[in-house]
Design a protein around this motif. Structure first.
Motif, PDB file in Angstrom:
ATOM      1  N   GLY A 319      -4.249   0.208  -3.080  1.00 25.63           N
ATOM      2  CA  GLY A 319      -3.839   1.400  -2.332  1.00 25.63           C
ATOM      3  C   GLY A 319      -5.035   1.978  -1.599  1.00 25.63           C
ATOM      4  O   GLY A 319      -6.168   1.783  -2.001  1.00 25.63           O
ATOM      5  N   GLN A 323      -3.899   7.285  -0.464  1.00 22.19           N
ATOM      6  CA  GLN A 323      -2.782   7.076  -1.386  1.00 22.19           C
ATOM      7  C   GLN A 323      -3.216   7.330  -2.826  1.00 22.19           C
ATOM      8  O   GLN A 323      -2.499   7.930  -3.622  1.00 22.19           O
ATOM      9  CB  GLN A 323      -2.231   5.653  -1.240  1.00 22.19           C
ATOM     10  CG  GLN A 323      -1.512   5.433   0.080  1.00 22.19           C
ATOM     11  CD  GLN A 323      -1.287   3.964   0.399  1.00 22.19           C
ATOM     12  OE1 GLN A 323      -1.868   3.070  -0.240  1.00 22.19           O
ATOM     13  NE2 GLN A 323      -0.451   3.692   1.391  1.00 22.19           N
ATOM     14  N   ILE A 362       2.898   7.059  -0.879  1.00 25.16           N
ATOM     15  CA  ILE A 362       2.459   5.994   0.039  1.00 25.16           C
ATOM     16  C   ILE A 362       2.382   6.504   1.483  1.00 25.16           C
ATOM     17  O   ILE A 362       1.393   6.284   2.173  1.00 25.16           O
ATOM     18  CB  ILE A 362       3.398   4.773  -0.076  1.00 25.16           C
ATOM     19  CG1 ILE A 362       3.193   4.098  -1.427  1.00 25.16           C
ATOM     20  CG2 ILE A 362       3.143   3.780   1.058  1.00 25.16           C
ATOM     21  CD1 ILE A 362       4.210   3.022  -1.751  1.00 25.16           C
TER      22      ILE A 362
END
Ligand code: ZN
Length: 365
Positions: A319, A323, A362
């Motif tokens: 990520g 995020q 996200i």
């Protein structure tokens, strides 16, 4: 541990050349891991070392800067040895602990921050309502690299389980002897944080290899990662937060979270990693957990894993920093909203809430 097989960025010998000023012949024997190779444990130092010797456009991270310093402090002889034996140096301490470490064995006894680590482990066991009584907590130390027998046993098991390329027994013995002899001659080089710059959770459940399946559940703390957090001034917070992240993977193992995610390996890893960050942050900031400051907790989480940001196509991708920041914030907000303040969510409920929040974590919307 990352359940779906992770392709670790290969340390290509050529990437060392500009730094070390070597001729190609000197490094021709350096193995390049095959793309199909399996990885039971992610070893962040491999990517960090690659980035250190061949900087790309990726933003530097605290971990990357630290690795740069470690490499910069090596003698040329040590650096050349690292290039030649990178697989053994960067993998053997991790796999030795994975394959052979047991809680209670002095070879794997916690040393630095030992009391804090033991207490945090107990706190985590109390906090999350899963059966965690069978998880063995241990350290990994670089001194395995002084011992040719232990190196050979680890390499043999690595070959047998397919985590490294095939080697003959004679090749293993020669490599083990060469590394142990060098380390014995090089002062405290065996204790360089680079060899143990990792912490990991392991569960053999569901593994098809009977040797791996029979291994006990583990949470392993490397000396190097502890030194890293001390070096960046996050010793107290960082060590506990990284433990909370690794323990979160055990919660996930226990609840079968790895079996229910997206089929795309990169998406699957991102989901379980962001969830582990959120769980770590929830525990670390919660009144019944560590009651730590949420910003320091997020800093500790971000300092380590942002090294993954260079490799967006990597199935092990964790990520983006944003995020991860949002996952940490989400976990801290959830802890702050607990009513009463001492109420801890069942792990299953936490996972359900996280799944619902994940698209927003996200996308940022
Ligand atoms: Zn993780």
């Amino acid at each position: 541990m990352i359940k779906p097989t992770r392709v670790i960025v290969a340390l290509v010998a050529a990437t060392f050349l500009p730094l070390a000023g070597l001729s190609t012949a000197a490094t021709a024997a350096t193995p390049t891991p095959a793309a199909t190779q399996r990885h039971l444990v992610e070893i962040p130092a491999q990517a960090a070392v690659a980035q250190a010797v061949a900087p790309s456009e990726c933003a530097t991270t605290l971990l990357g800067d630290y690795v740069d310093q470690l490499i910069g402090a090596m003698t040329l002889e040590q650096l050349l040895f690292l290039i030649e034996h990178q697989n053994t140096l960067l993998s053997v301490p991790t796999y030795d602990a994975l394959f052979f470490g047991t809680q209670g064995d002095p070879d794997y006894a916690l040393e630095s921050h030992a009391r804090q680590i033991t207490n945090t482990f107990r706190d985590l066991q109390r906090f999350w309502d899963i059966d965690s009584s069978d998880i063995q907590l241990m350290a990994m130390h670089g001194d395995v690299l002084l011992d040719a027998d232990r190196i050979a046993a680890t390499l043999t098991a690595m070959v047998a389980t397919g985590v490294t390329e095939p080697m003959t027994p004679a090749e293993i013995e020669a490599e083990a002897e060469e590394v142990a002899t060098f380390m014995q001659e090089q002062g405290d080089f065996y204790d360089n944080p680079l060899w143990t710059l990792n912490a990991f959770a392991f569960s053999g459940e569901g593994e098809s290899d009977p040797f791996i399946a029979a291994l006990p559940d583990k949470l392993v703390m490397g000396d190097g990662i502890i030194e890293f957090y001390d070096a960046i001034g996050l010793g107290d917070v960082g060590v506990r937060v990284i433990m909370a992240h690794e323990f979160a993977h055990h919660v996930q193992f226990e609840l079968g979270v790895f079996d229910t995610g997206p089929t795309d390996p990169a998406e699957a890893t991102r989901r379980t990693e962001l969830m582990a960050d959120a769980m770590a942050s929830y525990f670390a900031t919660h009144k019944k957990g560590l009651a730590l400051n949420s910003k320091r907790v997020a800093d500790a989480l971000l300092s380590f894993y942002t090294v993954g940001d260079c490799y967006f196509d990597d199935p092990g991708h964790h990520g983006t920093p944003l995020q991860r920041q949002r996952a940490a914030d989400w976990g801290a907000d959830l802890a702050a909203a607990a009513k009463p303040r001492s109420y801890v969510l069942p792990a299953e409920t936490f996972v359900g809430l996280f799944e619902a929040a994940l698209p927003g974590i996200i996308s940022g919307n």
